[in-house]
Design a protein around this motif. Structure first.
Motif, PDB file in Angstrom:
ATOM      1  N   ASP A  45      39.488  34.428  46.856  1.00 25.55           N
ATOM      2  CA  ASP A  45      40.820  34.948  46.540  1.00 25.55           C
ATOM      3  C   ASP A  45      41.444  34.160  45.393  1.00 25.55           C
ATOM      4  N   ALA A  46      41.239  32.851  45.392  1.00 29.51           N
ATOM      5  CA  ALA A  46      41.791  32.007  44.329  1.00 29.51           C
ATOM      6  C   ALA A  46      41.186  32.366  42.981  1.00 29.51           C
ATOM      7  N   VAL A  47      39.884  32.617  42.967  1.00 34.23           N
ATOM      8  CA  VAL A  47      39.206  32.999  41.731  1.00 34.23           C
ATOM      9  C   VAL A  47      39.707  34.360  41.254  1.00 34.23           C
ATOM     10  N   SER A  48      39.836  35.297  42.176  1.00 29.01           N
ATOM     11  CA  SER A  48      40.303  36.650  41.818  1.00 29.01           C
ATOM     12  C   SER A  48      41.718  36.626  41.272  1.00 29.01           C
ATOM     13  N   ALA A  49      42.557  35.746  41.822  1.00 28.66           N
ATOM     14  CA  ALA A  49      43.954  35.647  41.384  1.00 28.66           C
ATOM     15  C   ALA A  49      44.114  34.757  40.155  1.00 28.66           C
TER      16      ALA A  49
END
Length: 251
Positions: free
Chosen positions: A148-152
């Motif tokens: 999720d951190a990478v996607s955001a």
């Protein structure tokens, strides 16, 4: 008169009784002193009944470890679902690991024993398969936050690392801080005056700032977020902690 035939729920309840008795014994005398005879003496079931559930001590140890992983998985999943930024959720997940260690010190101390090749060699295939499935779910919960951190665009994983390695770096810091500082378990000399939740918070933020995981510590009010999140996500665990006279203090 025919003997009572137990259904699946009854068998699971009986197995959990034996696991709980084993955990209590571990808490009293340590995992290294556990024998099947001591377990049998601690429960209301016959030796034959206990061996119907577990092949031996090693199979029982792995069952205890799987029980511990189930507890951690519940805590981790609740932390991962918290409504907040990815880094805040990861910090909450690590605090949930501390909650687990404080509320279940015998499990925290003994779980590494179940990873021994000797234990695996004598455990049932079913128990080993359950362990692998639970650990996959546990790690998947942690990795989902990193994804999720990478996607955001809050995190760029370094080219020489994987999401699993990022997860391991923070987990090892938390495990070390809890092992060395948690007074509920055993605090090492030379660290008196240090508070485990503060150092768990500091160590993970050092790692996350080094990875440039946004928002950085200086830009995020993570302490206030954690205090609020614990009350929201872990109310029953918080009540148990307070009954033990334990309040979390992030400094």
């Amino acid at each position: 008169m025919f003997p009572k035939v137990l259904d699946k729920a009854d068998l699971q309840a009986r197995e959990l009784d034996i696991i709980d008795a084993t955990i209590a014994l571990i808490g009293k005398s340590g995992v290294e002193n556990i024998t099947m005879d001591k377990v049998v003496a601690a429960v209301s079931y016959s030796k034959g009944t206990v061996y119907k559930h577990f092949l031996g001590k090693e199979d029982l140890f792995l069952a205890v470890s799987n029980h511990a992983t189930n507890i951690m998985l519940d805590l981790f999943m609740r932390a991962a679902k918290f409504d907040g930024c990815s880094r805040g959720r990861m910090l909450l997940l690590h605090v949930s690991y501390l909650i687990y260690a404080v509320l279940h010190p015998a499990l925290f101390q003994s779980v590494q024993c179940a990873r021994s090749p000797y234990v695996h060699a004598k455990a049932s295939e079913e128990r080993i398969a359950e362990k692998d499935h639970l650990e996959e779910r546990l790690m998947g919960t942690v990795i989902s936050i990193i994804d999720d951190a990478v996607s955001a665009k809050e995190l760029v994983i370094p080219s020489h690392m994987t999401a699993l390695q990022v997860s391991f770096s923070s987990w090892s810091a938390s495990y070390g801080a809890i092992s060395l500082l948690a007074t509920e378990i055993e605090q090492c000399s030379g660290s008196i005056g240090m508070i485990v939740e503060q150092e768990l918070y500091n160590q993970n933020n050092l790692i996350f700032d080094g990875l440039q995981w946004l928002p950085l510590t200086k830009d995020g009010n993570y302490k206030a977020t954690l205090v609020k999140a614990i009350k929201t996500v872990f109310p029953s665990e918080l009540a148990l902690l307070k009954s033990l006279g334990r309040d979390f203090n992030f400094g």
